[in-house]
Structures are given as structure tokens and as C-alpha cells.
Motif scaffolding. Structure first.
Motif, short mmCIF file in Angstrom:
data_model
loop_
_atom_site.label_atom_id
_atom_site.label_comp_id
_atom_site.label_asym_id
_atom_site.label_seq_id
_atom_site.Cartn_x
_atom_site.Cartn_y
_atom_site.Cartn_z
N HIS A 1 33.92 38.47 39.06
CA HIS A 1 35.28 38.95 39.21
C HIS A 1 35.29 40.48 39.31
O HIS A 1 34.41 41.16 38.79
CB HIS A 1 36.14 38.52 38.01
CG HIS A 1 36.33 37.04 37.91
ND1 HIS A 1 35.39 36.20 37.34
CD2 HIS A 1 37.36 36.24 38.31
CE1 HIS A 1 35.83 34.96 37.39
NE2 HIS A 1 37.02 34.95 37.97
N ARG B 1 41.19 37.90 30.67
CA ARG B 1 42.25 37.55 31.63
C ARG B 1 41.70 37.54 33.06
O ARG B 1 41.99 36.63 33.84
CB ARG B 1 43.41 38.54 31.52
CG ARG B 1 44.26 38.37 30.27
CD ARG B 1 45.57 39.14 30.39
NE ARG B 1 45.34 40.57 30.56
CZ ARG B 1 45.22 41.45 29.55
NH1 ARG B 1 45.30 41.01 28.29
NH2 ARG B 1 45.05 42.72 29.78
N ARG C 1 41.05 34.38 36.80
CA ARG C 1 41.58 34.48 38.16
C ARG C 1 40.55 34.00 39.19
O ARG C 1 39.41 33.70 38.86
CB ARG C 1 42.00 35.92 38.45
CG ARG C 1 43.05 36.44 37.48
CD ARG C 1 43.36 37.91 37.70
NE ARG C 1 44.21 38.44 36.63
CZ ARG C 1 44.05 39.62 36.04
NH1 ARG C 1 43.06 40.42 36.43
NH2 ARG C 1 44.86 40.00 35.08
N GLU C 2 40.96 34.00 40.45
CA GLU C 2 40.07 33.60 41.53
C GLU C 2 38.89 34.56 41.60
O GLU C 2 39.06 35.78 41.70
CB GLU C 2 40.83 33.62 42.86
CG GLU C 2 40.08 33.03 44.03
CD GLU C 2 39.95 31.53 43.96
OE1 GLU C 2 39.06 30.99 44.64
OE2 GLU C 2 40.74 30.90 43.21
#
Length: 411
Positions: A176, A198, A202-203
């Protein structure tokens, strides 16, 4: 990244790890974005560097002890006592590997981390030294041995760039984008633990399974986590301690003591908690600092970073016994070469040629300059082939360079 006389620089160790040219890697990826290179895209795999059997050899036969080994389970580093013990009679050292304990923890899902392989395992010693020559930055190598379907560490980022070289098994990597770009050594990921957690939901920028022979480059700050799949996974992590512009600033600031205005004491009785009292002093100091920095040149940072690089890297190891044998048998036909990864400056002055190395300076008659520069190319030569000297003088010069660890015998 090219030499006008020799053309593009291939950087052979680096090129083993990337599917693009060294020039494209430098321009697009180094310190900027990840690069995934599959075994099909690379010229060769990494079987010559390490293997699963090498892991067992290190654990069972090499007397490995902390800090060259650690273990982690579900993101937590285990206490050394969980996998070490005494070496027994004649080697009563309490922190050597206990293979019984390692087996128990590994079978229970713990990851084995073999640290500092650039000091332990000969093929990796040679590879790392060559890679440092290619990068111009220090590097070190760890191996991560993860049991099936296990994750060794939670999503995190490193404060150094890494290459991941998959040796055996398969590992699923999720990468990420950074939450803190280009972190320094003093800015570890746990300072941003919540943001990292966090971001990891996510993608991902890269979601891929690394198989034997694959390589992954990650700049510092990129968040990553990995899980072994259906079999034990072994991969090497090459950590590269990139020098930064902040390091250049630190080096420049070492010279501020030469400016009188920056050496002056603060006023008597000043309250350093008082922002208003400090404000004019800060303004004056900034002006004086700018003036001092504008007079600076690259010589100070070059000296500071050069000393740091020399302290963080190692030249090719010397073989003391073989070297003394070579000195004893030295003649005009002895094959020698310059010691690899030994940074030196060769200068001439006052009828002498000087070799300025990390820890010593050698001074020889200037007549030896052509011979020394011929040796410094790194080619294998004999004393009888050296220019500018008769054979007897060439043998004398080479003998001195062998004794001082500047050149080494070559078979």
C-alpha cells in the motif's frame, strides 16, 4: 548512470534484482515507487545465493547465536530464550540456537529471521558487496523463513529501501502507498500505527504472489505485509540504508561552529520557554545560518558522508594465512588484483604517489604511479605486466600492496 568511455553502466548485482535497465530503475523507481519483477523477466534466479537447505545448515552446524537470529509470531518478536540455549561443554554460550526450541516454535507458526547474512553466508557476502558497489548506499541481508499459511509481521513500513528476493515457497504480498513519505530512521512506522492500519484496509497498489526467482523492490515508507501460502516460504530481504538530503543537511550543519554569530551565547537571564523572547534570536540565527551555508561547498558533506559510508560498509575480506603465503611465494608471474570494494584516492605530489584508503595512507615513489593505476582497474595482472617499473621493482611494490591489504592474490 553511464560512462562516456564505456557506455551504459550495467550494475550487475543490481540488474539481477530488476526487470528494467539500471537507468530506468534509477529514474523511475529508486526512492519513488515499487517494482515487481518475475522470474521469467529476470536473467537468473537466486538459487546460488541461498536455499532452504542453507537455512538448516545455519541452524544446525554454524553455531548461530543472537542477534543473528530472532523469531516472531503473529507480529510479536519472541524472547530469545524461546529459541536459544547453551552450546554445551566447550561452548558455554547461553544464546546459541537451540534446534529443539526452534522446531517447536516454527511448527507452532513462528517465523525464523536469520539476520546479517551479509556477514555469515559466503554467496551473500559477495553479492551484498557487489550490490553496495552498484548502489552507492550501504546494504544488509536478512532471511525470513515463514511456515505454511503464516504471517510473520503485521502491516508496517520500513525506514530503508528493500529488495525482496523469493528463494523457495510462495508468499502473498500486499503493498500500500505510504502514509508518511520517505521516513527517516527516526520516524518508524509505529508512530503512525493507526494510519498504517487504515491504509492496509484499502485497495493495494500491488497484490501479488511471489514465487521462487521473483523480486520485489519497495522504497522506504511503502506499507507491506506478507503471508506464506501452502508450503514453507524462504525469502531474502536486502535492506538498503539510502543516504538522504537530510544527511547532507546534517553534514553541512557540522560547520556552523566556524561562524562567530552562531557561537554566541544567548542573553543572560533569557526564558527559553518564552516564544516572544526567542523570536528575534531565531530570526537573527536563521540569517546567520543562511550566510554560513551560502559559503559552504561539497567538501564538508563529502568528508562526513564518506567517513560514514566507510564505517557502514566493508571491503572484500582478506585471508591472512593465504596472503602471507602469497607474499612469501611472490614473483613476476604471480596473479594479483585490486581488493574489491575498497574505496581509495590515488594522488601524486612532491615526487610521491599516495594511496589514501579508509584507515591508512600509503606513500610510494612516483615511478610506481602507472603500475598502481593499472592495478586499480581491478583486472587480474602479474607484477611482470605492470607498466613503468622493472620486474624487480614491480615485485617490491606488489609485495607492499599485498601486505597492506590493497591488492590480493588471485589464484
Amino acid at each position: 548512470m553511464s560512462d562516456p568511455e564505456r557506455g551504459p553502466v550495467t550494475r550487475p548485482a543490481l540488474s539481477r534484482c530488476i526487470r528494467v535497465s539500471a537507468e530506468e530503475f534509477a529514474d523511475r523507481h529508486w526512492g519513488r515507487e515499487p517494482l515487481l519483477s518475475t522470474a521469467d523477466e529476470l536473467a537468473r534466479g537466486f538459487d546460488d545465493l541461498f536455499s532452504a537447505s542453507a537455512v538448516d545448515e545455519l541452524l544446525t552446524l554454524r553455531g548461530v547465536r543472537t542477534p543473528f537470529i530472532r523469531m516472531a509470531h503473529e507480529g510479536s518478536v519472541l524472547a530469545a530464550s524461546a529459541y536459544t540455549g547453551s552450546g554445551g561443554f566447550g561452548a558455554e554460550i547461553a544464546d546459541q540456537v537451540s534446534t529443539d526450541k526452534v522446531l517447536g516454535e516454527f511448527a507452532g507458526g513462528a517465523t525464523i529471521v536469520l539476520q546479517g547474512l551479509h556477514r555469515l553466508w559466503p554467496p551473500i557476502i559477495d553479492f551484498t558487496r557487489a550490490l553496495i558497489d552498484d548502489l552507492g548506499h550501504p546494504a544488509q541481508v536478512n532471511a525470513y523463513v515463514t511456515p505454511p499459511s503464516s504471517q510473520g509481521f503485521e502491516p508496517h513500513y520500513d525506514t530503508h529501501d528493500v529488495f525482496v528476493l523469493q528463494i523457495s515457497g510462495e508468499k502473498h504480498w500486499r503493498i500500500h502507498a505510504p502514509v508518511h513519505v520517505d521516513p527517516l530512521r527516526t520516524q518508524p512506522w509505529d508512530r503512525h500505527r493507526a494510519a498504517v492500519a487504515r491504509a492496509a484496509t484499502r485497495e493495494p497498489a500491488i497484490d501479488a504472489v511471489l514465487r521462487p526467482g521473483d523480486a520485489l523492490y519497495l522504497p522506504r515508507g511503502w506499507i507491506h505485509s506478507a503471508t506464506a501460502l501452502g508450503a514453507t516460504s524462504v525469502h531474502l530481504t536486502v535492506g538498503m540504508s539510502a543516504y538522504t538530503r537530510a544527511d547532507v543537511v546534517d553534514a553541512l550543519l557540522r560547520d556552523v561552529g566556524d561562524h562567530p554569530a552562531l557561537r554566541a551565547s544567548l542573553p543572560l537571564g533569557i526564558d527559553v520557554h518564552d516564544r516572544d523572547a526567542l523570536a528575534p534570536i531565531v530570526d537573527e540565527t536563521v540569517r546567520a545560518l543562511v550566510e554560513a551555508l551560502q559559503r559552504s561547498d561539497a567538501s564538508g558533506p563529502a568528508a562526513v558522508l564518506g567517513r560514514r559510508f566507510d564505517g557502514e560498509t566493508r571491503a572484500e575480506p582478506l585471508a591472512p594465512l593465504a596472503t602471507l603465503d602469497a607474499i612469501e611465494a611472490l614473483d613476476a608471474a604471480t596473479r594479483v588484483r585490486w581488493r574489491r570494494s575498497l574505496p581509495v584516492r590515488i594522488t601524486t605530489a612532491d615526487g610521491r604517489v599516495r594511496i589514501v584508503a579508509r584507515t591508512k595512507t600509503l606513500s610510494l615513489p612516483v615511478e610506481a604511479e602507472a603500475a598502481i593505476r593499472r592495478l586499480a582497474t581491478g583486472d587480474v595482472v602479474t607484477p611482470g605486466e605492470l607498466p613503468g617499473l622493472d620486474v624487480e621493482s614491480a615485485v617490491v611494490v606488489v609485495r607492499r600492496l599485498l601486505r597492506e591489504g590493497i591488492v590480493v592474490a588471485s589464484g
